[in-house]
Motif scaffolding. Structure first.
Motif, PDB file in Angstrom:
ATOM      1  N   GLU A  86       0.717  -1.199  -0.021  1.00 54.10           N
ATOM      2  CA  GLU A  86       0.046  -0.086  -0.119  1.00 54.10           C
ATOM      3  C   GLU A  86       0.822   1.347  -0.036  1.00 54.10           C
ATOM      4  N   GLY A  87       0.645   1.967  -0.958  1.00 54.92           N
ATOM      5  CA  GLY A  87       1.307   3.427  -0.883  1.00 54.92           C
ATOM      6  C   GLY A  87       2.592   3.472  -1.690  1.00 54.92           C
ATOM      7  N   ILE A  88       2.987   2.162  -2.283  1.00 55.38           N
ATOM      8  CA  ILE A  88       4.324   2.267  -3.053  1.00 55.38           C
ATOM      9  C   ILE A  88       3.842   1.916  -4.323  1.00 55.38           C
ATOM     10  N   THR A  89       4.254   3.022  -5.105  1.00 60.58           N
ATOM     11  CA  THR A  89       3.934   3.058  -6.682  1.00 60.58           C
ATOM     12  C   THR A  89       5.214   2.913  -7.501  1.00 60.58           C
ATOM     13  N   THR A  90       5.128   2.463  -8.789  1.00 62.95           N
ATOM     14  CA  THR A  90       6.042   2.520  -9.537  1.00 62.95           C
ATOM     15  C   THR A  90       6.802   3.827  -9.849  1.00 62.95           C
ATOM     16  N   ASP A  91       6.047   4.912  -9.727  1.00 64.49           N
ATOM     17  CA  ASP A  91       6.890   6.327  -9.599  1.00 64.49           C
ATOM     18  C   ASP A  91       7.688   6.446  -8.314  1.00 64.49           C
ATOM     19  N   LEU A  92       7.193   6.043  -7.230  1.00 62.90           N
ATOM     20  CA  LEU A  92       7.842   6.085  -5.902  1.00 62.90           C
ATOM     21  C   LEU A  92       9.179   5.326  -5.985  1.00 62.90           C
ATOM     22  N   PHE A  93       9.126   4.038  -6.731  1.00 67.11           N
ATOM     23  CA  PHE A  93      10.134   3.033  -6.769  1.00 67.11           C
ATOM     24  C   PHE A  93      11.233   3.688  -7.424  1.00 67.11           C
ATOM     25  N   ARG A  94      11.022   4.610  -8.647  1.00 63.88           N
ATOM     26  CA  ARG A  94      11.789   5.208  -9.536  1.00 63.88           C
ATOM     27  C   ARG A  94      12.464   6.360  -8.851  1.00 63.88           C
ATOM     28  N   GLU A  95      11.584   7.115  -8.171  1.00 66.46           N
ATOM     29  CA  GLU A  95      12.217   8.226  -7.622  1.00 66.46           C
ATOM     30  C   GLU A  95      13.112   7.906  -6.398  1.00 66.46           C
ATOM     31  N   ASN A  96      12.651   6.848  -5.953  1.00 65.72           N
ATOM     32  CA  ASN A  96      13.728   6.593  -4.652  1.00 65.72           C
ATOM     33  C   ASN A  96      14.929   6.148  -5.192  1.00 65.72           C
ATOM     34  N   THR A  97      15.053   5.340  -6.304  1.00 66.19           N
ATOM     35  CA  THR A  97      16.171   5.064  -6.878  1.00 66.19           C
ATOM     36  C   THR A  97      17.118   6.097  -7.230  1.00 66.19           C
ATOM     37  N   GLU A  98      16.398   7.154  -7.746  1.00 67.17           N
ATOM     38  CA  GLU A  98      17.177   8.341  -8.278  1.00 67.17           C
ATOM     39  C   GLU A  98      17.901   8.956  -7.024  1.00 67.17           C
ATOM     40  N   LEU A  99      16.935   9.254  -6.028  1.00 67.79           N
ATOM     41  CA  LEU A  99      17.200   9.864  -4.910  1.00 67.79           C
ATOM     42  C   LEU A  99      18.425   9.435  -4.239  1.00 67.79           C
ATOM     43  N   TRP A 100      18.504   7.953  -3.967  1.00 63.72           N
ATOM     44  CA  TRP A 100      19.541   7.274  -3.377  1.00 63.72           C
ATOM     45  C   TRP A 100      20.991   7.643  -4.190  1.00 63.72           C
ATOM     46  N   LYS A 101      21.169   7.547  -5.443  1.00 63.71           N
ATOM     47  CA  LYS A 101      22.062   7.803  -6.252  1.00 63.71           C
ATOM     48  C   LYS A 101      22.728   9.125  -5.798  1.00 63.71           C
ATOM     49  N   LYS A 102      21.705  10.392  -5.720  1.00 62.03           N
ATOM     50  CA  LYS A 102      22.284  11.588  -5.437  1.00 62.03           C
ATOM     51  C   LYS A 102      22.789  11.383  -3.634  1.00 62.03           C
ATOM     52  N   ARG A 103      22.049  10.710  -2.727  1.00 59.71           N
ATOM     53  CA  ARG A 103      22.427  11.000  -1.346  1.00 59.71           C
ATOM     54  C   ARG A 103      23.985  10.196  -1.149  1.00 59.71           C
ATOM     55  N   VAL A 104      24.061   8.992  -1.937  1.00 61.77           N
ATOM     56  CA  VAL A 104      25.171   8.379  -1.865  1.00 61.77           C
ATOM     57  C   VAL A 104      26.505   9.334  -2.256  1.00 61.77           C
ATOM     58  N   GLU A 105      26.244   9.991  -3.464  1.00 65.28           N
ATOM     59  CA  GLU A 105      27.387  10.820  -3.856  1.00 65.28           C
ATOM     60  C   GLU A 105      27.703  11.971  -2.955  1.00 65.28           C
ATOM     61  N   HIS A 106      26.644  12.520  -2.305  1.00 64.69           N
ATOM     62  CA  HIS A 106      26.781  13.658  -1.059  1.00 64.69           C
ATOM     63  C   HIS A 106      27.665  12.564   0.065  1.00 64.69           C
ATOM     64  N   TYR A 107      27.233  11.360   0.401  1.00 61.39           N
ATOM     65  CA  TYR A 107      28.026  10.592   1.319  1.00 61.39           C
ATOM     66  C   TYR A 107      29.363  10.631   1.216  1.00 61.39           C
ATOM     67  N   LYS A 108      29.746  10.231  -0.207  1.00 64.65           N
ATOM     68  CA  LYS A 108      31.285  10.206  -0.769  1.00 64.65           C
ATOM     69  C   LYS A 108      31.856  11.511  -0.533  1.00 64.65           C
ATOM     70  N   ALA A 109      31.157  12.376  -0.598  1.00 64.51           N
ATOM     71  CA  ALA A 109      31.663  13.906  -0.695  1.00 64.51           C
ATOM     72  C   ALA A 109      32.288  14.018   0.890  1.00 64.51           C
ATOM     73  N   MET A 110      31.612  13.575   1.627  1.00 68.28           N
ATOM     74  CA  MET A 110      31.682  14.110   3.097  1.00 68.28           C
ATOM     75  C   MET A 110      32.706  13.045   4.073  1.00 68.28           C
ATOM     76  N   ASP A 111      32.488  11.928   3.154  1.00 72.83           N
ATOM     77  CA  ASP A 111      33.510  10.624   3.942  1.00 72.83           C
ATOM     78  C   ASP A 111      34.365  10.015   3.059  1.00 72.83           C
ATOM     79  N   HIS A 112      35.544  10.576   3.160  1.00 76.67           N
ATOM     80  CA  HIS A 112      36.583   9.954   2.201  1.00 76.67           C
ATOM     81  C   HIS A 112      36.868   8.514   2.274  1.00 76.67           C
ATOM     82  N   GLN A 113      36.786   7.946   3.391  1.00 78.32           N
ATOM     83  CA  GLN A 113      36.792   6.434   3.378  1.00 78.32           C
ATOM     84  C   GLN A 113      35.924   5.604   2.591  1.00 78.32           C
ATOM     85  N   LEU A 114      34.260   6.408   2.371  1.00 79.80           N
ATOM     86  CA  LEU A 114      33.552   5.704   1.725  1.00 79.80           C
ATOM     87  C   LEU A 114      33.868   6.013   0.292  1.00 79.80           C
TER      88      LEU A 114
END
Length: 639
Positions: A446-474
């Protein structure tokens, strides 16, 4: 009456008005002068030696900083604007002092919910005593589990697959017990793993190649696997070269440190056992299940263990068995059992597999492979003849946290055609990762749609890049190997790292509003259920990096924040990192506790900028170990 001329009358009136005004002015001046003189006389008659300090002393609202001065000098007063008239506050409560000392050095491998001494209190029937049995609240330790003296950062993958530092897992028992089977060898300051196993003396690679001749391991149709009774997880380690991700597990005390060795090698593994509870995975999770002399009594207890394998196997999935009783005609003498006993065991396994509607694909030498049907259309027809086990009635097949196993058959989703894959066909890997999972396409969440899945996938690509920018070990490729996502949702964090030399254990908390672990497995990723008010079924120092997205908001008012942080500290390796995402108040609270736990931490802005109420906290665990034997010191660096 005499009549005066009009001009003369007007002149007389004006003069009279002027005289009246003059008299009023003179009278006013005289009165003011008199009162001024009276006031001057009264002031000169007062005693001049009384100071402001003494006058103020007669009043309750005195000025504490006033100073007494001579009347010959100006009075200098420091004004205090603090309130003086207010109701008394209640007595302040004493602030709780945070203190997290190191645990005793004997606890370097402390696993709270698999503690051997506690397990002995429980029933030995059906191995219940080897299941999770967590400490009572009053038994929970509030100390930090130390690393063994001399601990070193593990070798980087893929070197770690074959070598582990002895100081990190100082146990030689397996090198003696499994000496002839090439599980593990002791070599100076390290262990080496030749890739051998009880049923694959020529090594795991050769064994996997034999399996590959019987079923296709190379086309991406098999992505997730489960290895029961995994030993040191060499089977799962070598399957990684084929992009097959294996969830390996074994009990805590069958062989010393086997799961710990697997994790040090950089191979996914958990402590676990077939006993009375379901395995902590959703239904239809794995493409392949494997047992190589895992010593599980598959035919006993009405076939309950094979029924559980059926629950977690995907439609069309494979079950592979090697070791007793397979090929008993050749090995019965070496196994120290009679022909009759081994034949009876195999016949019972065959019977249970048939009752589950599995098809026996092949038996070649020491290997036998069965396949689960792609749907239950034909199986439902055969229930009229083979009535046991019956299909399970209405019960959530994905519920698997402290949920008892059953001897009923978990029904697959409805299908309309014999060739249809129940629940939906999955693409081969790697397309499976980004394709919309069947559980979402069907609308079952309930509440999880195809659009939400795709948006979530793109969102985490950006977030992981942000993590890498602040954590040199990652950001440093190969620095980390074992990653844990404590609140995975749709597995977006793990998906964003799929091209890195890492693996991520995706956890869906049992308190999560929506059970999404099935979606994670349909993406070709692995994970487990967990209640973070309890300890995890793993050894200390299992993970290099932990991701905690809104975990503490989820568990607010459910359990103690400090206990969750201590568990995170237990399973994190020295010099490993944690990334927290949460609201600013929660992040500030966590940072205060981490400082008392000797972490280096800093708060950084959200990827959308500083005006977001959600903040990110980056924390790095300092290096420290148990004391060196005979030395009085708190820290030591490996040479």
């Amino acid at each position: 009456m005499a009549n005066f001329p009009i001009p003369l009358y007007n002149l007389t009136t004006k003069k009279l008005n002027r005289l009246s005004n003059l008299y009023c002015l003179i009278l006013t001046t005289v009165i003011c002068t008199v009162f001024y003189l009276i006031g001057l006389w009264q002031h000169s008659a007062r005693t001049p030696s009384v100071s402001a300090g003494f006058l103020a002393a007669d009043f309750p609202c005195s000025l504490p900083n006033s100073t007494v001065k001579s009347t010959h000098k100006p009075i200098k007063t420091n004004l205090d604007f603090s309130a003086r008239h207010y109701a008394h506050d209640p007595p302040p409560t004493t602030a709780r002092v945070l203190h997290f000392p190191p645990c005793n050095q004997s606890l370097t491998e402390y696993t709270p919910c698999e503690d051997v001494r506690r397990s002995l209190r429980f029933d030995r029937n059906q191995l219940i005593y080897r299941e999770r049995h967590c400490p009572e609240p009053q038994e929970v330790l509030t100390c930090r589990v130390p690393a063994p003296h001399g601990y070193k950062v593990p070798f980087r993958w893929p070197e770690s697959r074959d070598s582990v530092w002895f100081a990190n897992v100082p146990h030689k028992e397996l090198t003696v017990e499994k000496k002839k089977q090439n599980w593990v060898k002791y070599d100076g300051d390290r262990f080496r793993f030749p890739g051998g196993g009880t049923m694959f003396p020529r090594g795991a690679k050769a064994y996997i190649d034999e399996i590959g001749k019987l079923i296709n391991l190379n086309d991406g149709s098999i992505r997730t696997a489960i290895d029961t009774g995994c030993g040191v997880a060499s089977w799962g380690a070598y399957l990684l070269s084929k992009n097959i991700l294996t969830m390996s597990f074994a009990p805590r005390d069958t062989h010393e440190a086997q799961v710990q060795f697997a994790l040090e090698r950089g191979v996914p593994a958990l402590i676990g056992v077939f006993a009375s509870n379901r395995l902590p995975y959703p239904s239809r999770a794995f493409d392949m299940a494997h047992c190589s002399r895992c010593l599980i009594p598959w035919g006993k207890y009405d076939g309950i263990y094979l029924t559980e394998v059926d629950r977690v196997l995907r439609p069309g999935g494979y079950w592979i068995l090697s070791g007793p009783p397979i090929n008993w005609e050749r090995h019965w003498k070496g196994w120290g059992r009679t022909r009759e006993d081994l034949k009876a065991e195999q016949d019972l396994i065959e019977k249970v597999a048939k009752s589950l509607c599995w098809k026996k694909l092949t038996q070649k030498a020491d290997l036998t492979i069965w396949q689960k049907p792609t749907n239950h259309i034909h199986c439902k027809i055969t229930r009229k003849v083979i009535k046991h086990p019956p299909f399970c009635e209405a019960r959530d097949p994905d519920k698997a946290w402290y949920t008892k196993m059953e001897t009923c058959l978990t029904p697959l989703p409805e299908a309309s055609d014999l060739r249809e894959v129940a629940g939906g066909q999955l693409p081969n890997w790697p397309k499976r990762l980004t394709s919309v999972p069947p559980r979402i396409r069907s609308g079952s969440l309930e509440g999880i749609t195809t659009d939400l899945f795709r948006e979530n996938t793109e969102l985490w690509k950006k977030r992981v890049e942000h993590y890498k920018a602040m954590d040199h070990q990652l950001a440093e490729r190969g620095r980390y190997r074992n990653l844990l996502d404590m609140n995975s949702f749709l597995g977006g964090f793990a998906a964003a790292l799929v091209n890195e030399p890492v693996w991520v254990l995706n956890v869906v908390p049992v308190e999560a509003e929506i059970n999404t672990l099935g979606v994670i497995y349909e993406r070709g990723l692995i994970g487990t259920y967990q209640n973070w008010c309890e300890a995890m079924s793993t050894y200390p120092r299992s993970y290099d990096f932990i991701h905690a997205d809104s975990v503490f908001s989820l568990y607010r008012d459910r359990c103690n924040t400090e206990h969750i942080l201590l568990e995170m500290d237990r399973i994190l390796r020295p010099e490993g990192s944690i990334v927290f995402r949460d609201d600013v108040d929660t992040v500030l609270k966590i940072k205060t506790i981490l400082e008392e736990m000797q972490y280096d931490s800093r708060i950084v802005d959200h990827e959308k900028g500083p005006y977001q109420t959600e903040k990110i906290l980056l924390a790095v665990k300092q290096y420290w170990t148990a004391l060196a034997p005979g030395l009085n010191q708190e820290r030591s660096r490996p040479s």
